[in-house]
Write a protein that holds these residues in place. Sequence first.
Motif, PDB file in Angstrom:
ATOM      1  N   ILE A 104     -41.603  63.250 -27.305  1.00 45.26           N
ATOM      2  CA  ILE A 104     -41.040  62.243 -26.409  1.00 45.26           C
ATOM      3  C   ILE A 104     -39.653  62.711 -26.015  1.00 45.26           C
ATOM      4  CG2 ILE A 104     -40.249  59.856 -26.186  1.00 45.26           C
ATOM      5  CD1 ILE A 104     -42.003  59.187 -28.585  1.00 45.26           C
ATOM      6  N   TYR A 105     -39.328  62.549 -24.754  1.00 41.20           N
ATOM      7  CA  TYR A 105     -37.933  62.700 -24.362  1.00 41.20           C
ATOM      8  C   TYR A 105     -37.626  61.650 -23.309  1.00 41.20           C
ATOM      9  CZ  TYR A 105     -39.367  65.399 -20.178  1.00 41.20           C
ATOM     10  OH  TYR A 105     -39.931  65.811 -19.007  1.00 41.20           O
ATOM     11  N   VAL A 106     -36.350  61.394 -23.110  1.00 40.86           N
ATOM     12  CA  VAL A 106     -35.912  60.421 -22.116  1.00 40.86           C
ATOM     13  C   VAL A 106     -35.186  61.183 -21.020  1.00 40.86           C
ATOM     14  CG1 VAL A 106     -34.440  58.421 -21.675  1.00 40.86           C
ATOM     15  CG2 VAL A 106     -35.765  58.557 -23.801  1.00 40.86           C
ATOM     16  N   ASP A 107     -35.601  60.939 -19.787  1.00 39.67           N
ATOM     17  CA  ASP A 107     -35.020  61.588 -18.622  1.00 39.67           C
ATOM     18  C   ASP A 107     -34.175  60.574 -17.860  1.00 39.67           C
ATOM     19  OD1 ASP A 107     -34.519  63.559 -16.751  1.00 39.67           O
ATOM     20  OD2 ASP A 107     -36.425  63.293 -15.702  1.00 39.67           O
ATOM     21  N   GLU A 108     -33.119  61.051 -17.228  1.00 38.98           N
ATOM     22  CA  GLU A 108     -32.256  60.195 -16.408  1.00 38.98           C
ATOM     23  C   GLU A 108     -32.078  60.871 -15.036  1.00 38.98           C
ATOM     24  OE1 GLU A 108     -27.959  57.880 -16.701  1.00 38.98           O
ATOM     25  OE2 GLU A 108     -28.204  59.808 -17.687  1.00 38.98           O
ATOM     26  N   PRO A 109     -33.083  60.727 -14.146  1.00 38.70           N
ATOM     27  CA  PRO A 109     -33.001  61.402 -12.855  1.00 38.70           C
ATOM     28  C   PRO A 109     -31.868  60.875 -11.963  1.00 38.70           C
ATOM     29  CG  PRO A 109     -34.895  59.946 -12.915  1.00 38.70           C
ATOM     30  CD  PRO A 109     -34.314  59.970 -14.295  1.00 38.70           C
ATOM     31  N   HIS A 110     -31.486  59.616 -12.187  1.00 38.53           N
ATOM     32  CA  HIS A 110     -30.372  58.996 -11.466  1.00 38.53           C
ATOM     33  C   HIS A 110     -29.547  58.238 -12.496  1.00 38.53           C
ATOM     34  CE1 HIS A 110     -32.378  60.018  -7.746  1.00 38.53           C
ATOM     35  NE2 HIS A 110     -33.475  59.437  -8.193  1.00 38.53           N
ATOM     36  N   PRO A 111     -28.236  58.212 -12.368  1.00 33.19           N
ATOM     37  CA  PRO A 111     -27.393  57.521 -13.357  1.00 33.19           C
ATOM     38  C   PRO A 111     -27.859  56.097 -13.630  1.00 33.19           C
ATOM     39  CG  PRO A 111     -26.031  58.735 -11.811  1.00 33.19           C
ATOM     40  CD  PRO A 111     -27.447  58.798 -11.292  1.00 33.19           C
ATOM     41  N   GLY A 112     -28.064  55.799 -14.912  1.00 29.26           N
ATOM     42  CA  GLY A 112     -28.461  54.454 -15.324  1.00 29.26           C
ATOM     43  C   GLY A 112     -29.931  54.126 -15.178  1.00 29.26           C
ATOM     44  N   HIS A 113     -30.766  55.108 -14.843  1.00 23.02           N
ATOM     45  CA  HIS A 113     -32.212  54.908 -14.708  1.00 23.02           C
ATOM     46  C   HIS A 113     -32.916  55.857 -15.675  1.00 23.02           C
ATOM     47  CE1 HIS A 113     -32.043  52.356 -11.113  1.00 23.02           C
ATOM     48  NE2 HIS A 113     -30.963  53.065 -10.827  1.00 23.02           N
ATOM     49  N   PHE A 114     -33.367  55.293 -16.811  1.00 25.39           N
ATOM     50  CA  PHE A 114     -33.957  56.093 -17.882  1.00 25.39           C
ATOM     51  C   PHE A 114     -35.476  55.936 -17.900  1.00 25.39           C
ATOM     52  CE2 PHE A 114     -29.657  54.931 -19.179  1.00 25.39           C
ATOM     53  CZ  PHE A 114     -29.123  56.172 -19.456  1.00 25.39           C
ATOM     54  N   PHE A 115     -36.169  57.048 -18.042  1.00 22.90           N
ATOM     55  CA  PHE A 115     -37.624  57.077 -18.101  1.00 22.90           C
ATOM     56  C   PHE A 115     -38.062  57.832 -19.352  1.00 22.90           C
ATOM     57  CE2 PHE A 115     -36.588  56.675 -13.668  1.00 22.90           C
ATOM     58  CZ  PHE A 115     -37.577  55.883 -13.124  1.00 22.90           C
ATOM     59  N   TRP A 116     -39.031  57.283 -20.100  1.00 25.19           N
ATOM     60  CA  TRP A 116     -39.588  58.045 -21.220  1.00 25.19           C
ATOM     61  C   TRP A 116     -40.666  58.969 -20.667  1.00 25.19           C
ATOM     62  CZ3 TRP A 116     -44.767  57.412 -21.678  1.00 25.19           C
ATOM     63  CH2 TRP A 116     -45.326  56.212 -21.246  1.00 25.19           C
ATOM     64  N   VAL A 117     -40.833  60.106 -21.340  1.00 26.99           N
ATOM     65  CA  VAL A 117     -41.836  61.089 -20.948  1.00 26.99           C
ATOM     66  C   VAL A 117     -42.512  61.602 -22.214  1.00 26.99           C
ATOM     67  CG1 VAL A 117     -42.259  63.298 -19.787  1.00 26.99           C
ATOM     68  CG2 VAL A 117     -40.398  61.808 -18.988  1.00 26.99           C
ATOM     69  N   LEU A 118     -43.851  61.648 -22.208  1.00 21.49           N
ATOM     70  CA  LEU A 118     -44.610  62.238 -23.306  1.00 21.49           C
ATOM     71  C   LEU A 118     -45.129  63.597 -22.850  1.00 21.49           C
ATOM     72  CD1 LEU A 118     -46.793  59.258 -24.604  1.00 21.49           C
ATOM     73  CD2 LEU A 118     -44.614  60.076 -25.490  1.00 21.49           C
ATOM     74  N   THR A 119     -44.910  64.616 -23.667  1.00 25.83           N
ATOM     75  CA  THR A 119     -45.426  65.951 -23.379  1.00 25.83           C
ATOM     76  C   THR A 119     -46.219  66.440 -24.582  1.00 25.83           C
ATOM     77  OG1 THR A 119     -43.423  67.020 -24.203  1.00 25.83           O
ATOM     78  CG2 THR A 119     -43.516  66.547 -21.845  1.00 25.83           C
ATOM     79  N   GLU A 120     -47.146  67.360 -24.331  1.00 30.38           N
ATOM     80  CA  GLU A 120     -47.960  67.912 -25.409  1.00 30.38           C
ATOM     81  C   GLU A 120     -47.904  69.431 -25.349  1.00 30.38           C
ATOM     82  OE1 GLU A 120     -52.210  67.165 -27.572  1.00 30.38           O
ATOM     83  OE2 GLU A 120     -52.117  66.808 -25.420  1.00 30.38           O
TER      84      GLU A 120
END
Length: 121
Positions: free
Chosen positions: A45-61
């Motif tokens: 799992i990691y958390v991405d912030e493509p724009h300031p203050g907008h966080f998205f979780w991402v699952l990778t395998e």
Amino acid sequence: MADASQKTGVVDDKQAARDKLRAARLFEQVPCQDTAMSHVRRIAIYVDEPHPGHFFWVLTEQCDDASHWRELESAELSYEIWLDALRAGVRALEGYALDERMGPRAPGPARTSAWPDTRPA
């Protein structure tokens, strides 16, 4: 009237629950699911912030080549707080585990040798 978090598209607990159910459905689509599951899938799992203050979780395998990772899924809406996104990602990851004691399993041979008769201390 919607509160500020709804206006910015922040995911609530209901959305996180839907994310977890969607992850469980994705696992059901894995081919060879009738095969004995013998090793834990290497999901991160990691958390991405493509724009300031907008966080998205991402699952990778992890792929067969340990240097390559493929994206399994990610949050559809952003979170205002990094930790909220991380926690929702963990809930989505939990959806990949049919048995919480065993974690998300994959078909095929074990990647490492089995434990000896006694477990380490």
